[in-house]
Design a protein around this motif. Sequence first.
Motif, PDB file in Angstrom:
ATOM      1  N   GLU A 271       6.305   8.387  -3.897  1.00 29.30           N
ATOM      2  CA  GLU A 271       6.943   7.274  -3.192  1.00 29.30           C
ATOM      3  C   GLU A 271       6.762   7.393  -1.687  1.00 29.30           C
ATOM      4  OE1 GLU A 271      10.973   6.841  -4.369  1.00 29.30           O
ATOM      5  OE2 GLU A 271      10.507   6.464  -6.487  1.00 29.30           O
ATOM      6  N   GLY A 272       6.924   8.624  -1.167  1.00 24.88           N
ATOM      7  CA  GLY A 272       6.728   8.826   0.259  1.00 24.88           C
ATOM      8  C   GLY A 272       5.294   8.584   0.687  1.00 24.88           C
ATOM      9  N   ILE A 273       4.344   8.976  -0.159  1.00 24.93           N
ATOM     10  CA  ILE A 273       2.928   8.757   0.146  1.00 24.93           C
ATOM     11  C   ILE A 273       2.628   7.261   0.199  1.00 24.93           C
ATOM     12  CG2 ILE A 273       0.579   9.058  -0.737  1.00 24.93           C
ATOM     13  CD1 ILE A 273       1.509  11.735  -1.910  1.00 24.93           C
ATOM     14  N   TYR A 274       3.164   6.498  -0.754  1.00 34.05           N
ATOM     15  CA  TYR A 274       2.907   5.060  -0.782  1.00 34.05           C
ATOM     16  C   TYR A 274       3.474   4.382   0.459  1.00 34.05           C
ATOM     17  CZ  TYR A 274       2.072   6.120  -5.719  1.00 34.05           C
ATOM     18  OH  TYR A 274       1.623   6.660  -6.892  1.00 34.05           O
ATOM     19  N   ARG A 275       4.667   4.811   0.884  1.00 32.86           N
ATOM     20  CA  ARG A 275       5.263   4.203   2.076  1.00 32.86           C
ATOM     21  C   ARG A 275       4.425   4.480   3.323  1.00 32.86           C
ATOM     22  NH1 ARG A 275      10.251   5.717  -0.462  1.00 32.86           N
ATOM     23  NH2 ARG A 275      10.231   7.720   0.636  1.00 32.86           N
ATOM     24  N   LYS A 276       3.886   5.703   3.425  1.00 38.22           N
ATOM     25  CA  LYS A 276       3.052   6.026   4.591  1.00 38.22           C
ATOM     26  C   LYS A 276       1.740   5.252   4.554  1.00 38.22           C
ATOM     27  CE  LYS A 276       4.927  10.604   5.611  1.00 38.22           C
ATOM     28  NZ  LYS A 276       4.623  12.042   5.824  1.00 38.22           N
ATOM     29  N   LEU A 277       1.167   5.106   3.378  1.00 33.94           N
ATOM     30  CA  LEU A 277      -0.072   4.334   3.261  1.00 33.94           C
ATOM     31  C   LEU A 277       0.168   2.875   3.637  1.00 33.94           C
ATOM     32  CD1 LEU A 277      -1.559   5.772  -0.069  1.00 33.94           C
ATOM     33  CD2 LEU A 277      -2.424   6.146   2.248  1.00 33.94           C
ATOM     34  N   LYS A 278       1.332   2.350   3.275  1.00 31.78           N
ATOM     35  CA  LYS A 278       1.670   0.973   3.592  1.00 31.78           C
ATOM     36  C   LYS A 278       1.725   0.753   5.105  1.00 31.78           C
ATOM     37  CE  LYS A 278       5.007  -0.817   1.203  1.00 31.78           C
ATOM     38  NZ  LYS A 278       6.376  -1.209   0.739  1.00 31.78           N
ATOM     39  N   ASP A 279       2.143   1.792   5.840  1.00 24.36           N
ATOM     40  CA  ASP A 279       2.304   1.657   7.293  1.00 24.36           C
ATOM     41  C   ASP A 279       1.026   1.972   8.069  1.00 24.36           C
ATOM     42  OD1 ASP A 279       4.963   0.982   6.943  1.00 24.36           O
ATOM     43  OD2 ASP A 279       5.657   3.062   7.070  1.00 24.36           O
ATOM     44  N   MET A 280      -0.030   2.424   7.392  1.00 25.30           N
ATOM     45  CA  MET A 280      -1.279   2.728   8.081  1.00 25.30           C
ATOM     46  C   MET A 280      -2.068   1.436   8.321  1.00 25.30           C
ATOM     47  SD  MET A 280      -2.602   6.254   6.235  1.00 25.30           S
ATOM     48  CE  MET A 280      -4.086   6.295   7.244  1.00 25.30           C
ATOM     49  N   PRO A 281      -2.346   1.069   9.558  1.00 29.43           N
ATOM     50  CA  PRO A 281      -3.053  -0.196   9.831  1.00 29.43           C
ATOM     51  C   PRO A 281      -4.489  -0.203   9.335  1.00 29.43           C
ATOM     52  CG  PRO A 281      -2.808   1.092  11.840  1.00 29.43           C
ATOM     53  CD  PRO A 281      -1.994   1.794  10.791  1.00 29.43           C
ATOM     54  N   THR A 282      -5.076   0.974   9.115  1.00 24.83           N
ATOM     55  CA  THR A 282      -6.468   1.032   8.671  1.00 24.83           C
ATOM     56  C   THR A 282      -6.613   0.886   7.159  1.00 24.83           C
ATOM     57  OG1 THR A 282      -6.330   3.453   8.551  1.00 24.83           O
ATOM     58  CG2 THR A 282      -7.155   2.489  10.608  1.00 24.83           C
ATOM     59  N   VAL A 283      -5.511   0.875   6.430  1.00 20.88           N
ATOM     60  CA  VAL A 283      -5.570   0.804   4.968  1.00 20.88           C
ATOM     61  C   VAL A 283      -5.575  -0.656   4.521  1.00 20.88           C
ATOM     62  CG1 VAL A 283      -4.341   1.316   2.826  1.00 20.88           C
ATOM     63  CG2 VAL A 283      -4.500   3.054   4.622  1.00 20.88           C
ATOM     64  N   ALA A 284      -6.622  -1.027   3.784  1.00 21.78           N
ATOM     65  CA  ALA A 284      -6.738  -2.397   3.273  1.00 21.78           C
ATOM     66  C   ALA A 284      -6.171  -2.535   1.872  1.00 21.78           C
ATOM     67  CB  ALA A 284      -8.193  -2.840   3.266  1.00 21.78           C
ATOM     68  N   GLY A 285      -6.119  -1.439   1.133  1.00 19.69           N
ATOM     69  CA  GLY A 285      -5.614  -1.527  -0.230  1.00 19.69           C
ATOM     70  C   GLY A 285      -5.363  -0.166  -0.823  1.00 19.69           C
ATOM     71  N   VAL A 286      -4.389  -0.122  -1.733  1.00 17.48           N
ATOM     72  CA  VAL A 286      -4.046   1.105  -2.446  1.00 17.48           C
ATOM     73  C   VAL A 286      -3.981   0.759  -3.927  1.00 17.48           C
ATOM     74  CG1 VAL A 286      -2.382   2.962  -2.745  1.00 17.48           C
ATOM     75  CG2 VAL A 286      -2.723   1.954  -0.478  1.00 17.48           C
ATOM     76  N   SER A 287      -4.705   1.501  -4.743  1.00 15.69           N
ATOM     77  CA  SER A 287      -4.764   1.228  -6.173  1.00 15.69           C
ATOM     78  C   SER A 287      -4.405   2.486  -6.957  1.00 15.69           C
ATOM     79  CB  SER A 287      -6.160   0.749  -6.570  1.00 15.69           C
ATOM     80  OG  SER A 287      -6.265   0.607  -7.970  1.00 15.69           O
ATOM     81  N   LEU A 288      -3.480   2.356  -7.887  1.00 17.18           N
ATOM     82  CA  LEU A 288      -3.115   3.465  -8.761  1.00 17.18           C
ATOM     83  C   LEU A 288      -3.979   3.428 -10.015  1.00 17.18           C
ATOM     84  CD1 LEU A 288       0.799   3.454  -8.640  1.00 17.18           C
ATOM     85  CD2 LEU A 288      -0.819   4.606  -7.143  1.00 17.18           C
ATOM     86  N   LYS A 289      -4.483   4.592 -10.405  1.00 21.15           N
ATOM     87  CA  LYS A 289      -5.318   4.635 -11.594  1.00 21.15           C
ATOM     88  C   LYS A 289      -4.527   4.201 -12.831  1.00 21.15           C
ATOM     89  CE  LYS A 289      -6.341   8.463 -13.749  1.00 21.15           C
ATOM     90  NZ  LYS A 289      -6.903   9.784 -14.102  1.00 21.15           N
ATOM     91  N   ALA A 290      -3.260   4.567 -12.895  1.00 22.04           N
ATOM     92  CA  ALA A 290      -2.451   4.188 -14.054  1.00 22.04           C
ATOM     93  C   ALA A 290      -2.357   2.677 -14.179  1.00 22.04           C
ATOM     94  CB  ALA A 290      -1.053   4.803 -13.941  1.00 22.04           C
ATOM     95  N   ASP A 291      -2.189   1.982 -13.052  1.00 22.33           N
ATOM     96  CA  ASP A 291      -2.127   0.511 -13.085  1.00 22.33           C
ATOM     97  C   ASP A 291      -3.476  -0.085 -13.468  1.00 22.33           C
ATOM     98  OD1 ASP A 291       0.511   0.609 -12.327  1.00 22.33           O
ATOM     99  OD2 ASP A 291       0.103   0.304 -10.197  1.00 22.33           O
ATOM    100  N   ALA A 292      -4.557   0.498 -12.928  1.00 21.96           N
ATOM    101  CA  ALA A 292      -5.897   0.001 -13.253  1.00 21.96           C
ATOM    102  C   ALA A 292      -6.195   0.174 -14.739  1.00 21.96           C
ATOM    103  CB  ALA A 292      -6.938   0.725 -12.413  1.00 21.96           C
ATOM    104  N   ARG A 293      -5.725   1.290 -15.301  1.00 21.38           N
ATOM    105  CA  ARG A 293      -5.964   1.536 -16.724  1.00 21.38           C
ATOM    106  C   ARG A 293      -5.216   0.514 -17.589  1.00 21.38           C
ATOM    107  NH1 ARG A 293      -6.428   7.248 -19.809  1.00 21.38           N
ATOM    108  NH2 ARG A 293      -6.566   6.441 -21.922  1.00 21.38           N
ATOM    109  N   LEU A 294      -3.967   0.234 -17.229  1.00 20.89           N
ATOM    110  CA  LEU A 294      -3.206  -0.761 -17.975  1.00 20.89           C
ATOM    111  C   LEU A 294      -3.856  -2.136 -17.878  1.00 20.89           C
ATOM    112  CD1 LEU A 294       0.492   0.218 -17.099  1.00 20.89           C
ATOM    113  CD2 LEU A 294      -0.676   0.496 -19.299  1.00 20.89           C
ATOM    114  N   ALA A 295      -4.360  -2.481 -16.692  1.00 18.60           N
ATOM    115  CA  ALA A 295      -5.019  -3.774 -16.520  1.00 18.60           C
ATOM    116  C   ALA A 295      -6.282  -3.854 -17.365  1.00 18.60           C
ATOM    117  CB  ALA A 295      -5.354  -3.994 -15.043  1.00 18.60           C
TER     118      ALA A 295
END
Length: 787
Positions: free
Chosen positions: A622-646
């Motif tokens: 959860e802490g990692i996701y929040r920091k990634l959300k605040d990084m201006p250089t990050v365009a997207g974050v994808s979890l493998k678990a979500d990709a697998r379900l999709a």
Amino acid sequence: MSPLDRKLLRDLWRIKGQAVAIGAVIGVGVLMLVMMTGLVTSLDETRKTYYERYRLADIFAPVTRAPDRLIAGLAAIPGVSAAEGRVVGSALIDLPGLDLPLQARAVSLPDFGEPRLNDVYLSAGRRLDSDRANEILLLQGFAKAHGLEPGDTLSATMHGARRTFRIVGLARSPEFLYTTPPGELAPDDSRFGVIWMSRTALSAAYDMDGAFNQALISIGRNAEEAAVLDAVDRLLDANGGLGAYGLEDHESNRFISEEIDGLRAMSTGVPPIFLAVAAFLLYIVVSRMVQSEREQIGLMKAFGYTNAEVGAHYFKLILAIAVGGALAGCLAGIAAGRALIGVYLEYFKFPFLVFQLDPASFVIGFGVSVLAASAGGLIVLRGVFALTPATAMRPPAPQDYSRSGRIGRSFNKLLDQPSRMVLRRLTRQPGRMAGAVIGIAAGMALSVGMISILSGFDRTIDLAFSVVDRSDVTVTFTEVMSDKTVLELQRMPGVIEVEPVRVVPAILRNGLNTYRGAINGLVREPRLNRAVDKDLATIVMRQEGVILASALADILDITPGESLTVDVREGRQPVLNIPVIGIAETLLGSPAFMELEALNRALREPSRVSGAYLRVDAAHSEGIYRKLKDMPTVAGVSLKADARLAFQKLMDTGAGAMRYIMAAIAAIITFGVVYNSARIAYAERARDLASLRVIGFTRGETAFVLLGELAVVTLLALPLGSILGYFLSFGIAAGFSTDLYQIPAVFTPESYGMAVLAVVLAAITSGWLVKRDIDRADMIIALKTGE
């Protein structure tokens, strides 16, 4: 009604079980034909109508930044009927209660009036007010997944700045029928959305005032698309043109085309299999009926019926079963098509989709059914024409069992009387037994093939998301960054391992074969996302060339040792000639791989990355996701678990869902074949079995004589069916595989065990049904000679 027609009705009633089973096999083939051709027609016609009504562009031309005045130059290109510039960009949506930012694509709409190209279908709310910069339209699928409605607010990060918007409408678009998060292949409404904003507001957000970064172009019917593409590239080249491409290379349209092509291939390849099995069964039934009715045929001819009239009588029997099965298949195909059309409506985000019947499928279904049935029947009718009244009315010579030889005498000492009867039947009529064995083996082959495909789909998902991709999170940057950005990710608490990657869009060419894809730059010995060989061993990235996925190598018709032309569509856009040094066995997509440093060196851009794969501690996620959300250089974050379900959802819907339908149909066919074999054997031996009862055999002993034959035939069919199923699996796997995913033919003991169990259960059920008829049989009627 003529006497022969009355006899026809009696014959149909007498063999009603076999007739229904054979008709069901024919009906299944016609069902698949009507359903699949109807789905193909519905999807294709709806797609064309939707594209035309909302003016989807024929050509898309991305560019770094180009002044609006160039639109006039694009419109002046010969063959161009309309041109329009717009602004597009990536965004991160921040929803309350979600730590992970959701990826989105922002698209501009004209400030006034409707767009000339790529209009939207407004499904709820109203259109944008150009005077209000904070108003947006939101993709309906994304809004539905998160319970958003017109009037709600939404926060999103665009170009490094956090903004709050008000949703005024929900929309669909022919441009976004199939929406996938960047870097993924499976659609997921909950993790990827589309935001439409006014041109002025979006231009301000992405610093595009007076400029555009994507041109939309429509061409005339007689225009040459290749010539227009070249002219567009030349005009936009000085402004950072990234390579114009046609609608066939547009991601959404390409995946829909794959689905339609897959359905079209199945509609032409699958039904003939079932109809061939049905023709074989009809041949067996009618040929054995003719043999058992020799005396009746002779009597009919003696009474003056011609060969043509007698032959027509049996041909009517064949036609009655074939037409009845075809009619039932047509009706069932319509019902199945209407049931599945709702799945496609939800899957592809069409605003309207009505199941349209293809009249040709009915004609083809009836025609092929009758022809397939007639093919087997005509062979039998030759025997009817050859019989003279005198020959037909004389019973056939009884079988000679006296010359059994030394082997037969040895078996006679070991076997009891019923067992010897079974053995004599098998050895004295090898042709009929071989036909029964082949029929059951064909049914088992279908079961083996379909169960193998079910395992293949599971194998694809397991290998792609457990063996090839061993990361937990994929991070995509807004632009190509220095590899020092990776150090920021490594310093985050809870990040265990980071593996950089660079994805470079490119057009790959080998002679006349081209593919619009990307080169994936991996570290020398990748651990989190790998290229693997046939043995699933990691391929070490060497610096002297490119490694292609096997599917991509087939598309480009290229082998290791040959040179591949790589037309890079980013940065300086060099054209590279790179040798192919290996083939990777990937099951998702059609990627190409290079060693990261070698790729950067070829592009003359050292130490650059476009993303990274992360392995993280779940306790700190959860802490990692929040920091990634605040990084201006990050365009997207994808979890493998979500990709697998999709991806699992993708394979369980659409054409992927057909595997379950075909598996069920294969089980029905298997039962139908086994049941027919049992019924035919009983019909042939009803008089003999009644005779055994009269001379003192018990019901169990009498049933053993018949069912023992069925058991031996079934056991002999199992190894042959396994072999046929092995080869059939490769053809079915190739039919299900697409550019999106490749389905391997997986052979496991479990798949063969399930196929064997299906055949054995079918044999047991058929045997029980036939034994019930034996027990109920009237011996006096059975012993009467039919005249």
